[in-house]
Design a protein around this motif. Structure first.
Motif, PDB file in Angstrom:
ATOM      1  N   GLU A   1       0.847  -1.179   0.000  1.00 10.29           N
ATOM      2  CA  GLU A   1       0.000   0.000   0.000  1.00 10.29           C
ATOM      3  C   GLU A   1       0.885   1.233   0.000  1.00 10.29           C
ATOM      4  OE1 GLU A   1      -1.311   1.312   4.347  1.00 10.29           O
ATOM      5  OE2 GLU A   1      -2.136  -0.642   3.837  1.00 10.29           O
ATOM      6  N   GLY A   2       0.306   2.352  -0.415  1.00  8.09           N
ATOM      7  CA  GLY A   2       1.068   3.588  -0.476  1.00  8.09           C
ATOM      8  C   GLY A   2       0.159   4.747  -0.822  1.00  8.09           C
ATOM      9  N   PHE A   3       0.769   5.884  -1.125  1.00  7.51           N
ATOM     10  CA  PHE A   3       0.020   7.114  -1.414  1.00  7.51           C
ATOM     11  C   PHE A   3       0.371   7.589  -2.816  1.00  7.51           C
ATOM     12  CE2 PHE A   3      -0.983  11.669  -1.004  1.00  7.51           C
ATOM     13  CZ  PHE A   3      -2.242  11.589  -0.402  1.00  7.51           C
TER      14      PHE A   3
ATOM     15  N   ILE B   1      -6.959   1.573  -6.368  1.00  7.61           N
ATOM     16  CA  ILE B   1      -6.414   2.921  -6.224  1.00  7.61           C
ATOM     17  C   ILE B   1      -7.574   3.877  -5.967  1.00  7.61           C
ATOM     18  CG2 ILE B   1      -5.034   4.761  -7.259  1.00  7.61           C
ATOM     19  CD1 ILE B   1      -3.769   2.701  -9.102  1.00  7.61           C
ATOM     20  N   GLY B   2      -7.682   4.335  -4.727  1.00  8.74           N
ATOM     21  CA  GLY B   2      -8.729   5.297  -4.386  1.00  8.74           C
ATOM     22  C   GLY B   2     -10.137   4.824  -4.678  1.00  8.74           C
TER      23      GLY B   2
ATOM     24  N   VAL C   1       5.348   2.530 -12.508  1.00 10.79           N
ATOM     25  CA  VAL C   1       4.274   2.586 -13.497  1.00 10.79           C
ATOM     26  C   VAL C   1       3.311   3.728 -13.179  1.00 10.79           C
ATOM     27  CG1 VAL C   1       2.242   1.361 -14.356  1.00 10.79           C
ATOM     28  CG2 VAL C   1       4.417   0.155 -14.121  1.00 10.79           C
ATOM     29  N   MET C   2       2.919   3.837 -11.907  1.00 14.07           N
ATOM     30  CA  MET C   2       1.981   4.888 -11.510  1.00 14.07           C
ATOM     31  C   MET C   2       2.591   6.277 -11.665  1.00 14.07           C
ATOM     32  SD  MET C   2      -0.075   3.245  -8.245  1.00 14.07           S
ATOM     33  CE  MET C   2       1.289   2.402  -7.425  1.00 14.07           C
ATOM     34  N   ASN C   3       3.857   6.411 -11.345  1.00 14.16           N
ATOM     35  CA  ASN C   3       4.517   7.712 -11.472  1.00 14.16           C
ATOM     36  C   ASN C   3       4.707   8.114 -12.934  1.00 14.16           C
ATOM     37  OD1 ASN C   3       4.812   8.300  -8.705  1.00 14.16           O
ATOM     38  ND2 ASN C   3       6.632   7.001  -8.547  1.00 14.16           N
ATOM     39  N   GLU C   4       4.901   7.130 -13.783  1.00 14.87           N
ATOM     40  CA  GLU C   4       5.009   7.429 -15.217  1.00 14.87           C
ATOM     41  C   GLU C   4       3.706   8.035 -15.736  1.00 14.87           C
ATOM     42  OE1 GLU C   4       6.222   5.189 -19.415  1.00 14.87           O
ATOM     43  OE2 GLU C   4       5.622   4.003 -17.667  1.00 14.87           O
TER      44      GLU C   4
END
Length: 334
Positions: free
Chosen positions: A27-29, A188-189, A54-57
């Motif tokens: 898990e993370g933010f 995710i959210g 991947v999410m940061n890209e």
């Protein structure tokens, strides 16, 4: 005579040294929200670093809160190459805008901003201001041409927050696929993609929240639990993100055609689709459209199933559940 025994022992030792598949949870933010991912890693490896890459890209492409992102440069009319993520999200957004008659529209950003739900500070809303913004909003007013985004008006801005989070789930799921994971749940959210089964050998169970303005700081109550089989799920609702000003409640869902927050009986829309990007966008479109129009769209096809929660004339919670969604329901609560 002892060789077979020695060989058996050797094979056991070698086998025990091989990496074993195991379920891992991370898990993370990200994107201003919390993500949770659980997956059966073929060799027991923790894949969080790769998933966050991947999410940061995607964030570098579609985040309006990153001044250097592709979408931010587009909004500032800076010349920039459109990357693959931007093109994928934009094209699908345009398709769903067409299907929903503009109820979903990523050019709604200027309207969302003035009401205080976007990436700029809230303004003093007047009828004249809303009328002026209508000239900037409209999915037909933007297009991709020669690898550039072309706007009819330079002050038109894009906001992909109602579709990009779902796409992020799809990207993480694709990453896990490429890592050999056959069983996983990506959330995710509140947007979810699931494949295979959990550590107990059951299909992934996802809860649908009961809409309640007063439960923000209290324990979350569930309205239903759905069994997610090889599909994606997204939920949209106005019962969490709103504010009250001068006794009037303003919800975060803005109608692109009127420029005002929606006010109707539909409280929550949960959508099942083959990909989370599609589920995410339709969930928002239905919140804009209201119950009757949304039910008509669902019954027209589009390979989606829905769970709608709405309020009747006496303020009682009611549900509309499509046949495909009903088959996956494990439990409903009062």
């Amino acid at each position: 005579m002892k060789r077979p025994c020695f060989l058996a022992i050797l094979l056991v030792v070698l086998f025990s040294c091989q990496p074993q598949a195991e379920y891992v949870s991370n898990e993370g933010f990200i994107y201003g929200t919390i993500y949770h991912v659980t997956y059966e890693s073929p060799d027991g490896k923790d894949l969080q670093e790769g998933m966050e890459a991947v999410m940061n890209e995607l964030s570098r492409s579609m985040s309006t809160f990153d001044s250097t992102s592709v979408i931010s440069k587009v909004n500032k009319n800076e010349a920039t190459a459109l990357d693959e993520h931007f093109v994928t999200v934009f094209n699908r957004a345009q398709e769903i805008s067409d299907i929903t008659d503009g109820a979903f529209d990523i050019t709604v950003a200027p309207m969302v901003n003035v009401w205080g739900f976007g990436f700029k500070n809230k303004e003093q809303v007047t009828a004249d201001l809303i009328d002026s913004l209508k000239n900037l909003v409209g999915y037909q007013k933007v297009r991709i041409e020669n690898d550039q985004l072309v706007k009819e008006h330079p002050n038109t801005m894009l906001d992909a927050s109602a579709i990009a989070k779902g796409f992020a789930c799809d990207l993480v799921a694709s990453y896990l696929d490429h890592q050999g994971c056959e069983n996983y749940m990506v959330e995710i959210g509140g947007e979810v993609v699931a494949k295979g089964k959990n550590a107990k050998g059951n299909y992934w169970s996802i809860g649908i929240s009961k809409p309640d303005d007063n439960e923000f700081f209290a324990e979350q109550k569930l309205k239903a639990i759905v069994e997610l089989k090889e599909r994606a799920l997204a939920t949209s609702g106005n019962y969490r993100n709103f504010y009250v000003e001068n006794g009037v409640k303003y919800a975060h869902t803005i109608d692109p055609k009127t420029g005002y927050p929606v006010q109707h009986s539909l409280l929550s829309t949960t959508v099942l689709a083959d990909d989370c990007m599609t589920a995410d966008a339709f969930a928002t479109a239905f919140m804009v459209s209201g119950l009757e129009k949304s039910v008509a769209m669902v019954e027209a096809g589009h390979n989606i199933d829905v769970y709608f929660i709405y309020s009747d004339d006496e303020g009682n919670l009611k549900t509309y559940v499509s046949p495909g969604f009903k088959r996956l329901l494990k439990k409903e609560f009062e």
